[in-house]
Design a protein around this motif. Structure first.
Motif, PDB file in Angstrom:
ATOM      1  N   ASN A 171       0.860  -1.186   0.000  1.00  0.00           N
ATOM      2  CA  ASN A 171       0.000   0.000   0.000  1.00  0.00           C
ATOM      3  C   ASN A 171       0.895   1.234   0.000  1.00  0.00           C
ATOM      4  O   ASN A 171       1.501   1.567   0.993  1.00  0.00           O
ATOM      5  N   SER A 172       0.976   1.848  -1.168  1.00  0.00           N
ATOM      6  CA  SER A 172       1.890   2.976  -1.345  1.00  0.00           C
ATOM      7  C   SER A 172       1.218   4.020  -2.233  1.00  0.00           C
ATOM      8  O   SER A 172       0.787   3.662  -3.333  1.00  0.00           O
ATOM      9  N   PRO A 173       1.120   5.278  -1.779  1.00  0.00           N
ATOM     10  CA  PRO A 173       1.367   5.778  -0.436  1.00  0.00           C
ATOM     11  C   PRO A 173       0.464   5.081   0.584  1.00  0.00           C
ATOM     12  O   PRO A 173      -0.622   4.640   0.255  1.00  0.00           O
ATOM     13  N   ASP A 204      -2.336  -1.839  -3.346  1.00  0.00           N
ATOM     14  CA  ASP A 204      -3.437  -0.917  -3.086  1.00  0.00           C
ATOM     15  C   ASP A 204      -2.909   0.494  -3.353  1.00  0.00           C
ATOM     16  O   ASP A 204      -2.206   1.073  -2.536  1.00  0.00           O
ATOM     17  N   ASP A 205      -3.270   1.003  -4.537  1.00  0.00           N
ATOM     18  CA  ASP A 205      -2.724   2.280  -5.003  1.00  0.00           C
ATOM     19  C   ASP A 205      -3.710   3.436  -4.806  1.00  0.00           C
ATOM     20  O   ASP A 205      -3.667   4.437  -5.530  1.00  0.00           O
ATOM     21  N   MET A 206      -4.559   3.280  -3.826  1.00  0.00           N
ATOM     22  CA  MET A 206      -5.651   4.230  -3.603  1.00  0.00           C
ATOM     23  C   MET A 206      -5.178   5.685  -3.481  1.00  0.00           C
ATOM     24  O   MET A 206      -5.899   6.609  -3.828  1.00  0.00           O
ATOM     25  N   TYR A 207      -3.967   5.881  -2.957  1.00  0.00           N
ATOM     26  CA  TYR A 207      -3.473   7.253  -2.732  1.00  0.00           C
ATOM     27  C   TYR A 207      -2.481   7.700  -3.808  1.00  0.00           C
ATOM     28  O   TYR A 207      -1.728   8.653  -3.611  1.00  0.00           O
ATOM     29  N   GLU A 208      -2.502   6.989  -4.935  1.00  0.00           N
ATOM     30  CA  GLU A 208      -1.575   7.268  -6.044  1.00  0.00           C
ATOM     31  C   GLU A 208      -1.394   8.754  -6.344  1.00  0.00           C
ATOM     32  O   GLU A 208      -0.280   9.228  -6.533  1.00  0.00           O
ATOM     33  N   HIS A 209      -2.500   9.482  -6.430  1.00  0.00           N
ATOM     34  CA  HIS A 209      -2.412  10.877  -6.882  1.00  0.00           C
ATOM     35  C   HIS A 209      -2.014  11.842  -5.779  1.00  0.00           C
ATOM     36  O   HIS A 209      -1.772  13.019  -6.035  1.00  0.00           O
ATOM     37  N   LEU A 210      -1.953  11.351  -4.545  1.00  0.00           N
ATOM     38  CA  LEU A 210      -1.640  12.248  -3.434  1.00  0.00           C
ATOM     39  C   LEU A 210      -0.172  12.068  -3.055  1.00  0.00           C
ATOM     40  O   LEU A 210       0.156  11.399  -2.079  1.00  0.00           O
ATOM     41  N   VAL A 211       0.711  12.629  -3.871  1.00  0.00           N
ATOM     42  CA  VAL A 211       2.145  12.601  -3.581  1.00  0.00           C
ATOM     43  C   VAL A 211       2.710  14.005  -3.770  1.00  0.00           C
ATOM     44  O   VAL A 211       2.192  14.786  -4.570  1.00  0.00           O
ATOM     45  N   TYR A 212       3.779  14.314  -3.028  1.00  0.00           N
ATOM     46  CA  TYR A 212       4.257  15.695  -2.944  1.00  0.00           C
ATOM     47  C   TYR A 212       5.757  15.775  -3.266  1.00  0.00           C
ATOM     48  O   TYR A 212       6.432  14.752  -3.335  1.00  0.00           O
ATOM     49  N   ASP A 213       6.241  17.007  -3.426  1.00  0.00           N
ATOM     50  CA  ASP A 213       7.674  17.255  -3.665  1.00  0.00           C
ATOM     51  C   ASP A 213       8.175  16.517  -4.904  1.00  0.00           C
ATOM     52  O   ASP A 213       9.264  15.930  -4.895  1.00  0.00           O
ATOM     53  N   ASP A 214       7.396  16.489  -5.967  1.00  0.00           N
ATOM     54  CA  ASP A 214       7.809  15.838  -7.224  1.00  0.00           C
ATOM     55  C   ASP A 214       8.093  14.347  -7.075  1.00  0.00           C
ATOM     56  O   ASP A 214       8.833  13.769  -7.857  1.00  0.00           O
ATOM     57  N   PHE A 215       7.540  13.719  -6.045  1.00  0.00           N
ATOM     58  CA  PHE A 215       7.682  12.268  -5.913  1.00  0.00           C
ATOM     59  C   PHE A 215       7.039  11.620  -7.136  1.00  0.00           C
ATOM     60  O   PHE A 215       5.937  11.980  -7.540  1.00  0.00           O
ATOM     61  N   GLU A 216       7.750  10.645  -7.728  1.00  0.00           N
ATOM     62  CA  GLU A 216       7.201   9.966  -8.907  1.00  0.00           C
ATOM     63  C   GLU A 216       6.524   8.672  -8.458  1.00  0.00           C
ATOM     64  O   GLU A 216       7.180   7.739  -8.012  1.00  0.00           O
ATOM     65  N   PHE A 217       5.201   8.621  -8.566  1.00  0.00           N
ATOM     66  CA  PHE A 217       4.474   7.404  -8.189  1.00  0.00           C
ATOM     67  C   PHE A 217       4.702   6.323  -9.240  1.00  0.00           C
ATOM     68  O   PHE A 217       4.591   6.576 -10.432  1.00  0.00           O
ATOM     69  N   THR A 218       5.017   5.110  -8.783  1.00  0.00           N
ATOM     70  CA  THR A 218       5.046   3.951  -9.680  1.00  0.00           C
ATOM     71  C   THR A 218       4.358   2.800  -8.969  1.00  0.00           C
ATOM     72  O   THR A 218       4.232   2.806  -7.747  1.00  0.00           O
ATOM     73  N   ALA A 323      -0.187  10.526   0.557  1.00  0.00           N
ATOM     74  CA  ALA A 323      -1.482  10.363   1.247  1.00  0.00           C
ATOM     75  C   ALA A 323      -1.802  11.641   2.040  1.00  0.00           C
ATOM     76  O   ALA A 323      -1.219  12.697   1.762  1.00  0.00           O
ATOM     77  N   PHE A 324      -2.721  11.576   3.008  1.00  0.00           N
ATOM     78  CA  PHE A 324      -2.945  12.762   3.833  1.00  0.00           C
ATOM     79  C   PHE A 324      -2.854  12.402   5.314  1.00  0.00           C
ATOM     80  O   PHE A 324      -3.655  12.828   6.132  1.00  0.00           O
ATOM     81  N   TYR A 325      -1.815  11.575   5.605  1.00  0.00           N
ATOM     82  CA  TYR A 325      -1.587  11.146   6.979  1.00  0.00           C
ATOM     83  C   TYR A 325      -0.145  11.383   7.380  1.00  0.00           C
ATOM     84  O   TYR A 325       0.762  11.299   6.550  1.00  0.00           O
ATOM     85  N   VAL A 326       0.066  11.639   8.666  1.00  0.00           N
ATOM     86  CA  VAL A 326       1.406  11.516   9.239  1.00  0.00           C
ATOM     87  C   VAL A 326       1.298  10.531  10.393  1.00  0.00           C
ATOM     88  O   VAL A 326       0.217  10.335  10.970  1.00  0.00           O
ATOM     89  N   PHE A 327       2.434   9.912  10.712  1.00  0.00           N
ATOM     90  CA  PHE A 327       2.422   8.807  11.676  1.00  0.00           C
ATOM     91  C   PHE A 327       3.576   8.979  12.660  1.00  0.00           C
ATOM     92  O   PHE A 327       4.557   8.233  12.632  1.00  0.00           O
ATOM     93  N   ILE A 376      -2.326  11.027  12.351  1.00  0.00           N
ATOM     94  CA  ILE A 376      -3.104  12.251  12.146  1.00  0.00           C
ATOM     95  C   ILE A 376      -3.524  12.288  10.692  1.00  0.00           C
ATOM     96  O   ILE A 376      -2.695  12.088   9.800  1.00  0.00           O
ATOM     97  N   SER A 377      -4.796  12.535  10.449  1.00  0.00           N
ATOM     98  CA  SER A 377      -5.240  12.813   9.088  1.00  0.00           C
ATOM     99  C   SER A 377      -5.235  14.332   8.928  1.00  0.00           C
ATOM    100  O   SER A 377      -5.863  15.034   9.710  1.00  0.00           O
TER     101      SER A 377
END
Ligand SMILES: Cc1ncc(COP(=O)(O)O)c(C=O)c1O
Length: 400
Positions: A171-173, A204-218, A323-327, A376-377
């Motif tokens: 599961n990434s993100p 589980d690529d549910m958060y595919e589009h929620l990436v930041y700082d030019d991270f390249e999702f694969t 994603a929109f979580y920190v842990f 935290i969400s």
């Protein structure tokens, strides 16, 4: 003979829902509570998607559909996988269900035999282990630490594989950590899997589009084409398109598996809501610009929350990719005593005291298999987030 099935005693109710309920209860009692428990975007579904649903209703698209999705949506999904993930699927390799949740559940129930093991890197989304248990399998958690940003290493995966391993769930993100695997990290995981041809991959690529700082999702089948024939690539419209209530998720994978999943769906829920399917066609084929706009806001919030949490005494918060979580870890607060007189022994104590003392609702990390931590969400108004983080700082500062 009791009423309830034995299998039910193996699963527990969702901890995230429990926190949301507790926060709602305090709110009803007049307390000022900031809820950071919910796992859904605070943005509204875009207008063009709503209009497509209204048009579907008006034109009578309100009847049963093909069990695992209308052809138009399957075409849109095939095109999405090609365009965004360099993955070639035929429509016969696509399954549409009532949320990603049903897709994951169908796939597990369709494939697990008693005793089959499913590797789930921890911290994990709360539903994976329980779905595995309901399917009759055995979840095998693989621990990760803050040092690797809560990502599973190839060596840890290798050590967890046994002859009974059926699936690896990726599961990434990630929910709950926000961690996302880079292309080279996925390649390392793929190299381990290449040596174990009996292990399937559910990504589980549910958060595919929620990436930041030019991270390249694969995604793993894209990075490791040799795994394509044993990978189920799961995605959905809930998170990227702010459509959690519409309940549409989908997957691409080997035909035999897709057919088996349809068989289960045909004898349980049948097709996902016809109107939502037409809305999802618009989501996948219509304008995509708002995703980038929302991401600017999410990234600002992530930066704010990470920075403020790292200034709280006893808290350590890695900077997640998506994603929109920190842990964050709250290990530095364990053993300390709150003003109420309660000594914090676990992350659950931390979360309970924080809610009671400061009215901030978060979820304990142990619910996700890793602690002492909390999730935290940050899919919440920026101002409320800032206030919540100030309260967390004050709470941590009050511990003796
Ligand atoms: C990691 C992950 N997978 C799947 C889902 C399920 O999404 P849905 O059923 O809304 O498509 C969620 C929702 O919280 C999630 O966080």
């Amino acid at each position: 003979m009791g009423l309830l099935a034995d299998s039910l005693s193996r699963v527990k109710p969702s901890a995230t829902i429990a926190v949301t309920n507790k926060a709602a209860e305090l709110k009803r009692a007049g307390r000022d509570v900031i809820g950071l428990g919910a796992g859904e975007p605070d943005f509204d579904t875009p207008e063009n998607i709503k209009e497509a649903a209204i048009a579907a209703i008006r034109s009578g698209k309100t009847k049963y559909t093909a069990v695992d999705g209308i052809p138009e949506l399957k075409d849109a999904i095939v095109e999405k996988f090609r365009r965004e993930n360099e993955l070639d699927y035929k429509t016969s390799q696509i399954s549409v269900g009532t949320g990603g949740k049903q897709i994951l559940y169908n796939a597990l129930v369709a494939t697990l035999n008693p005793g089959d093991e499913v590797i789930v890197p921890a911290p994990y989304w709360v539903s994976y282990p329980d779905m595995v248990l309901l399917g009759g399998g055995e979840p095998v958690a693989v621990e990760t630490t803050g040092e690797t940003g809560y990502k599973m290493t190839a060596a840890a995966l290798e050590a967890a594989i046994t002859p009974r391993t059926k699936w690896l769930v990726l599961n990434s993100p990630s929910n709950p950590s926000g961690a996302a695997y880079t292309r080279s990290e996925l390649a390392e995981i793929g190299a381990v899997l290449a040596k174990h041809p009996h292990v399937w991959v559910m990504t589980d690529d549910m958060y595919e589009h929620l990436v930041y700082d030019d991270f390249e999702f694969t995604t793993i089948a894209q990075v490791c084409p040799e795994l394509y024939d044993r990978t189920l690539t799961v995605n959905g419209v809930s998170k990227a398109y702010a459509m959690t209530g519409w309940r549409i998720g989908y997957a691409g994978g080997p035909e035999q598996l897709i057919k088996a999943m349809a068989k289960i769906q045909s004898q349980s829920t049948s097709n996902p809501c016809s109107i939502s399917q037409w809305a999802a066609v618009e989501a996948l084929t219509g304008p995509q610009g708002f995703i980038a706009e929302n991401n600017i806001v999410f990234k600002q919030r992530r930066d704010l929350v990470v920075s403020m949490l790292n200034q709280a005494s006893g808290i350590q918060c890695p900077n997640p990719e998506g994603a929109f979580y920190v842990f964050p870890s709250c290990a530095g607060t364990i053993g300390r005593t709150a003003p109420s007189g309660k000594t914090l022994a676990t992350d659950e104590d931390f979360v309970t005291e924080l809610l009671e003392q400061e009215g901030v609702a978060v979820v304990q990390g142990s619910a996700f298999g890793t602690g002492p931590n909390f999730r935290i969400s940050y899919a919440t108004a920026t101002e409320a987030l800032e206030t919540a983080c100030e309260r967390i700082q004050r709470f941590c500062g009050s511990l003796k």
